[in-house]
Write a protein that holds these residues in place. Structure first.
Motif, PDB file in Angstrom:
ATOM      1  N   GLY A  45       0.768  -1.236   0.000  1.00  0.00           N
ATOM      2  CA  GLY A  45       0.000   0.000   0.000  1.00  0.00           C
ATOM      3  C   GLY A  45       0.797   1.283   0.000  1.00  0.00           C
ATOM      4  O   GLY A  45       0.219   2.356  -0.142  1.00  0.00           O
ATOM      5  N   PHE A  46       2.155   1.199   0.165  1.00  0.00           N
ATOM      6  CA  PHE A  46       2.952   2.423   0.063  1.00  0.00           C
ATOM      7  C   PHE A  46       2.877   2.908  -1.380  1.00  0.00           C
ATOM      8  O   PHE A  46       3.084   2.139  -2.318  1.00  0.00           O
ATOM      9  CB  PHE A  46       4.429   2.157   0.387  1.00  0.00           C
ATOM     10  CG  PHE A  46       4.750   2.118   1.846  1.00  0.00           C
ATOM     11  CD1 PHE A  46       3.971   2.794   2.782  1.00  0.00           C
ATOM     12  CD2 PHE A  46       5.871   1.416   2.306  1.00  0.00           C
ATOM     13  CE1 PHE A  46       4.290   2.762   4.133  1.00  0.00           C
ATOM     14  CE2 PHE A  46       6.192   1.386   3.658  1.00  0.00           C
ATOM     15  CZ  PHE A  46       5.399   2.057   4.566  1.00  0.00           C
ATOM     16  N   SER A  47       2.619   4.208  -1.564  1.00  0.00           N
ATOM     17  CA  SER A  47       2.655   4.806  -2.887  1.00  0.00           C
ATOM     18  C   SER A  47       3.799   5.809  -2.907  1.00  0.00           C
ATOM     19  O   SER A  47       4.389   6.109  -1.868  1.00  0.00           O
ATOM     20  CB  SER A  47       1.327   5.491  -3.190  1.00  0.00           C
ATOM     21  OG  SER A  47       1.392   6.213  -4.403  1.00  0.00           O
ATOM     22  N   THR A  48       4.128   6.313  -4.089  1.00  0.00           N
ATOM     23  CA  THR A  48       5.140   7.365  -4.168  1.00  0.00           C
ATOM     24  C   THR A  48       4.472   8.731  -4.249  1.00  0.00           C
ATOM     25  O   THR A  48       5.134   9.745  -4.365  1.00  0.00           O
ATOM     26  CB  THR A  48       6.013   7.174  -5.420  1.00  0.00           C
ATOM     27  OG1 THR A  48       5.138   7.098  -6.560  1.00  0.00           O
ATOM     28  CG2 THR A  48       6.813   5.901  -5.317  1.00  0.00           C
ATOM     29  N   ARG A  49       3.142   8.743  -4.215  1.00  0.00           N
ATOM     30  CA  ARG A  49       2.388   9.982  -4.330  1.00  0.00           C
ATOM     31  C   ARG A  49       1.544  10.229  -3.084  1.00  0.00           C
ATOM     32  O   ARG A  49       1.049   9.284  -2.474  1.00  0.00           O
ATOM     33  CB  ARG A  49       1.442   9.910  -5.548  1.00  0.00           C
ATOM     34  CG  ARG A  49       2.132   9.609  -6.851  1.00  0.00           C
ATOM     35  CD  ARG A  49       3.148  10.677  -7.235  1.00  0.00           C
ATOM     36  NE  ARG A  49       3.847  10.320  -8.449  1.00  0.00           N
ATOM     37  CZ  ARG A  49       3.486  10.744  -9.669  1.00  0.00           C
ATOM     38  NH1 ARG A  49       2.445  11.532  -9.807  1.00  0.00           N
ATOM     39  NH2 ARG A  49       4.183  10.370 -10.730  1.00  0.00           N
ATOM     40  N   ASN A  50       1.372  11.500  -2.759  1.00  0.00           N
ATOM     41  CA  ASN A  50       0.549  11.849  -1.600  1.00  0.00           C
ATOM     42  C   ASN A  50      -0.904  11.402  -1.793  1.00  0.00           C
ATOM     43  O   ASN A  50      -1.572  11.028  -0.840  1.00  0.00           O
ATOM     44  CB  ASN A  50       0.576  13.358  -1.368  1.00  0.00           C
ATOM     45  CG  ASN A  50       1.939  13.816  -0.881  1.00  0.00           C
ATOM     46  OD1 ASN A  50       2.678  13.038  -0.250  1.00  0.00           O
ATOM     47  ND2 ASN A  50       2.292  15.055  -1.166  1.00  0.00           N
ATOM     48  N   ALA A  51      -1.381  11.430  -3.044  1.00  0.00           N
ATOM     49  CA  ALA A  51      -2.765  11.059  -3.318  1.00  0.00           C
ATOM     50  C   ALA A  51      -2.896   9.573  -3.634  1.00  0.00           C
ATOM     51  O   ALA A  51      -3.913   9.133  -4.152  1.00  0.00           O
ATOM     52  CB  ALA A  51      -3.326  11.893  -4.458  1.00  0.00           C
ATOM     53  N   SER A  52      -1.835   8.783  -3.318  1.00  0.00           N
ATOM     54  CA  SER A  52      -1.835   7.342  -3.586  1.00  0.00           C
ATOM     55  C   SER A  52      -2.122   7.086  -5.066  1.00  0.00           C
ATOM     56  O   SER A  52      -1.741   7.914  -5.916  1.00  0.00           O
ATOM     57  CB  SER A  52      -2.828   6.639  -2.673  1.00  0.00           C
ATOM     58  OG  SER A  52      -2.698   5.234  -2.750  1.00  0.00           O
ATOM     59  N   VAL A  53      -2.764   5.997  -5.401  1.00  0.00           N
ATOM     60  CA  VAL A  53      -3.017   5.672  -6.805  1.00  0.00           C
ATOM     61  C   VAL A  53      -3.951   6.703  -7.448  1.00  0.00           C
ATOM     62  O   VAL A  53      -3.984   6.851  -8.670  1.00  0.00           O
ATOM     63  CB  VAL A  53      -3.582   4.237  -6.916  1.00  0.00           C
ATOM     64  CG1 VAL A  53      -3.916   3.886  -8.361  1.00  0.00           C
ATOM     65  CG2 VAL A  53      -2.582   3.233  -6.364  1.00  0.00           C
ATOM     66  N   GLY A  54      -4.679   7.441  -6.618  1.00  0.00           N
ATOM     67  CA  GLY A  54      -5.557   8.494  -7.126  1.00  0.00           C
ATOM     68  C   GLY A  54      -4.808   9.550  -7.945  1.00  0.00           C
ATOM     69  O   GLY A  54      -5.408  10.261  -8.753  1.00  0.00           O
ATOM     70  N   ALA A  55      -3.475   9.640  -7.718  1.00  0.00           N
ATOM     71  CA  ALA A  55      -2.676  10.638  -8.440  1.00  0.00           C
ATOM     72  C   ALA A  55      -2.574  10.313  -9.932  1.00  0.00           C
ATOM     73  O   ALA A  55      -2.332  11.201 -10.743  1.00  0.00           O
ATOM     74  CB  ALA A  55      -1.280  10.719  -7.834  1.00  0.00           C
ATOM     75  N   PHE A  56      -2.741   9.025 -10.271  1.00  0.00           N
ATOM     76  CA  PHE A  56      -2.669   8.629 -11.683  1.00  0.00           C
ATOM     77  C   PHE A  56      -4.085   8.587 -12.221  1.00  0.00           C
ATOM     78  O   PHE A  56      -4.852   7.686 -11.906  1.00  0.00           O
ATOM     79  CB  PHE A  56      -1.993   7.268 -11.821  1.00  0.00           C
ATOM     80  CG  PHE A  56      -0.649   7.238 -11.177  1.00  0.00           C
ATOM     81  CD1 PHE A  56       0.475   7.701 -11.845  1.00  0.00           C
ATOM     82  CD2 PHE A  56      -0.509   6.787  -9.868  1.00  0.00           C
ATOM     83  CE1 PHE A  56       1.714   7.702 -11.230  1.00  0.00           C
ATOM     84  CE2 PHE A  56       0.726   6.789  -9.251  1.00  0.00           C
ATOM     85  CZ  PHE A  56       1.840   7.252  -9.928  1.00  0.00           C
ATOM     86  N   ASN A  57      -4.407   9.596 -12.991  1.00  0.00           N
ATOM     87  CA  ASN A  57      -5.796   9.749 -13.410  1.00  0.00           C
ATOM     88  C   ASN A  57      -6.094   8.841 -14.603  1.00  0.00           C
ATOM     89  O   ASN A  57      -6.317   9.302 -15.710  1.00  0.00           O
ATOM     90  CB  ASN A  57      -6.028  11.220 -13.772  1.00  0.00           C
ATOM     91  CG  ASN A  57      -7.492  11.570 -13.604  1.00  0.00           C
ATOM     92  OD1 ASN A  57      -8.297  10.707 -13.260  1.00  0.00           O
ATOM     93  ND2 ASN A  57      -7.832  12.816 -13.864  1.00  0.00           N
ATOM     94  N   SER A  58      -6.064   7.535 -14.366  1.00  0.00           N
ATOM     95  CA  SER A  58      -6.227   6.598 -15.471  1.00  0.00           C
ATOM     96  C   SER A  58      -7.059   5.406 -15.030  1.00  0.00           C
ATOM     97  O   SER A  58      -6.709   4.693 -14.083  1.00  0.00           O
ATOM     98  CB  SER A  58      -4.843   6.140 -15.935  1.00  0.00           C
ATOM     99  OG  SER A  58      -4.901   4.835 -16.470  1.00  0.00           O
TER     100      SER A  58
END
Lengths: 462, 462
Positions: free
Chosen positions: A202-215
């Motif tokens: 569950g660690f992401s590299t973005r503050n918005a988690s997977v939500g940061a990738f709008n795809s």
């Protein structure tokens, strides 16, 4: 660490690179010293007790060492925080103390995600696969680290089993990362998110988690791989060896997929007004249901602001977890299924007190006494859940926060409700609670018994 | 109802009096009709299945009938609300839909508290005690209604057992009521609160619950009697018959009193700043810990505004419950104790895989297979807890409210957290949730199996 050091070099993060070097300068000599003083002089066979101690200590030392680069690079200045983050990584919990993930050097983010990947399939399993030396007594080690009550020996040789499991894991990693790159991620994001997915971390590299990738494509790929990571890896071996019969009659898998399907539909219907159309709400619902059920903890939306019913369904899923032999945490579907069958069996007994009833799992009648360790496990799990809740509460946190913190760490999930929602983090907890939660994560990952036996007087008796 | 009708007369509540008369005019002929059509023509012996059905139906019909006076008098106009309140009474839950308790006629309040008293020791047990006719098959009936996994036959004759239990219950009632009168209550308040205490029910005649009586003596008396009501009544029989040895080695009692003691001290220390001195905070802490642990639900303070840690301790106690054979609800101490011992046993097995270990309860080795029904029970309990949470959540309530509503009804406790705190009530729930919660209360009181077996296909098979 060597790999992550190279990542630092690629991105010209010199400070981070030297942090890894410093950490290695401590870890390598320390490991050699431990090896030198503990190598067996006689042909001792590893006993059950030694296996429990060895596995527990491995996880503690791995986290103690893994925390060093974070501290040395200044990415996480406090050692308590760094240890918490590393234990959260290895145990594939994904609970973070970072308030701004994106400010970290890429090398550090890579290392952070890599702890997931290493811990997902098991640090000790990896060691058994790589160092045949440990083959003797390896089964005991695997048992002490394995997720789930039953360890299937898929091959007679334990080293072979460990190698097969890791090969499947690596193959999945390559496939998912490739798909994510096709979906538009760069190699760095693709790899780190693949680590987080397949380990159900569950660690992401973005503050918005997977939500940061709008795809939508990326969301669906990660959803599918989370669900796959939450299934028993032995099943994949069965498919590879052409044993489709065993695959399709696996009770646990059927229950697991049913829970996922029902939860997704319930949430999707509830989210109709939140998103545009059923397709979109189904995608968001499926992602979050998979993320919580498999104990990954990624998010594509702040589910804390979803309607109450959806939140309650996710709360329900927090009690379930993945399948045995998966990289997921929680109580595990097979345990709940077995307990359900025991309960049904008891009801039949109440109706026909002299009847003899068989319990079937995977179409095969099982001995009733498999329930003892499972019942004990579930009791300890719920007991620890409440005990950790109480300890967290000593900091003055409300019931929802304390309880879901306990559930999210013991179940290796990561985010929860209250003050630890998907857009929040664990930074605010005082140090003593962070240490307790680190212990809870380890207890959860090693499925309680392996750690808890060390605290019984029996363990230390000659 | 006849007694409560008299209470109405004493207080010149003519409308309430006629409400009871009307209800009796329905209930008495209906009962006679049921008796006429169901009396046994042959010498049928009551089977296990009939016992489950009979007990479940008894509780449903008792609540259906018991709700009538509330509706006829206009005290509770909606039948759904009246049924909820009556089921809450009989099951000794104490969850109320009343927003202004003090506005009710005294006859109605007396009937409301009396449902507690009748349900506490068991409607069916009372019938067995009064009507020897039911002696045949009475053991099966008692088992289907009994709180706890083990039914001690304290005398060979079941009618005798039922009579002894009810005699102890009546004796305690006289003693507590007398003490409360000495403490300053009038006869009416003393009796109604005694009913609520000994049944571990929790209905009060005041909006502020026991907090309305500003007396330390009354608080302490009720605390002591709540704790006594949460203990196994067979123990009192043992004391009466001079069997002190069995009394003092009762494992469940020791665990129960320890939990009470530890919780009280933890809360008392946490409340030091809330009240004046340790004595006062100990009194408030002890009262509330006893009230929640025994599943009574009385309150002397609004614990929703207590510090977070105290609330968390009370939340913890909501998972425990009273002892087997008590009037208390919840999972019961003996079940948790047994599961704990099973867990410890399993750990010993992990250390010595070939060892044989005895499980001791009350100083006596018990067969390991007593764990099957207990494990099944705990699984169904937690499963229902989460299922009811989800159903409540369909109304759009937050996790804390949904979860604690489920816990408070299934555990027969009454008040909880969120929107159903000690100073609040269940009036706001829509009708369908009230019916589901009524079912949850009955499932909890009849300890799940008795009701749940009715829903298995096996039950209806010839």
């Amino acid at each position: 660490m060597i790999i992550s050091g190279f990542v630092s070099l690629i991105y010209h993060e010199i400070a981070a690179f030297f942090a890894f070097i410093k950490a290695l300068l401590i870890v390598i000599p320390a490991s050699l010293l431990v090896y030198y003083f503990t190598r067996s002089k006689k042909d001792n066979i590893l006993g059950s007790r030694e296996a429990f101690l060895l596995v527990s200590l491995s996880w503690i030392f791995a986290s103690l060492a893994g925390a060093l680069p974070f501290v040395f690079s200044g990415a996480i200045p406090a050692y308590t925080d760094a240890f918490f983050e590393t234990m959260s990584g290895f145990t594939t919990t994904g609970a973070s103390i970072l308030t701004d993930i994106e400010s970290l050097p890429r090398g550090m983010l890579f290392w952070r995600s890599m702890t997931h990947w290493l811990g997902g399939m098991g640090i000790v399993v990896l060691t058994v696969a790589l160092i045949p030396l440990l083959g003797v007594g390896g089964t005991k080690l695997l048992k002490a680290e394995a997720p789930g009550p039953i360890v299937d020996k898929i091959t007679p040789k334990i080293t072979e089993t460990a190698k097969i499991l890791w090969s499947i894991y690596v193959a999945f990693t390559v496939i998912e990362a490739t798909l994510l790159i096709i979906g538009g991620m760069d190699l760095f994001d693709a790899l780190t998110h693949t680590f987080g997915t397949l380990a159900t971390g569950g660690f992401s590299t973005r503050n918005a988690s997977v939500g940061a990738f709008n795809s939508g494509f990326i969301q669906i790929v990660i959803t599918v791989f989370m669900i796959m990571a939450g299934m028993n890896f032995n099943l994949y071996y069965k498919i590879i060896s052409g044993n489709f019969k065993d695959f399709f009659r696996d009770t646990e898998m059927k229950v697991y997929l049913s829970i996922f399907g029902i939860a997704t539909i319930l949430i999707a219907v509830n989210l109709l007004k939140t998103y545009n159309g059923f397709g979109e709400s189904l995608r968001f619902a499926g992602f979050q249901a998979a993320s919580i059920l498999t104990t990954t903890g990624f998010s594509t939306a702040d589910f804390a602001v979803w309607p109450a019913f959806s939140r309650n369904v996710l709360f329900f899923l927090m009690f379930v977890g993945g399948c045995a032999g998966s990289t997921g945490g929680g109580m595990k579907v097979i345990r709940l299924t077995t307990m359900f069958k025991v309960g049904i069996n008891e009801m039949k007994h109440l109706i026909y007190p002299r009847g003899v009833f068989l319990m079937r799992i995977n179409g095969i009648a099982v001995r009733k006494d498999i329930v003892y360790p499972i019942a004990g496990f579930i009791f300890f799990y719920v007991g620890l859940l409440l005990a950790v809740t109480l300890i967290v509460a000593t900091g003055g946190y409300d019931i929802l926060t304390s309880f879901s913190t306990s559930l999210a760490t013991l179940g290796n999930i990561g985010p929860g409700f209250g003050k630890i929602g998907p857009s929040l983090n664990y930074a605010f907890y005082p140090a003593y609670i962070k240490w307790i939660l680190s212990a809870a994560m380890m207890l959860g990952r090693l499925e309680i018994y392996t750690v808890l036996v060390l605290f019984t007087p029996h363990f230390w008796r000659r």
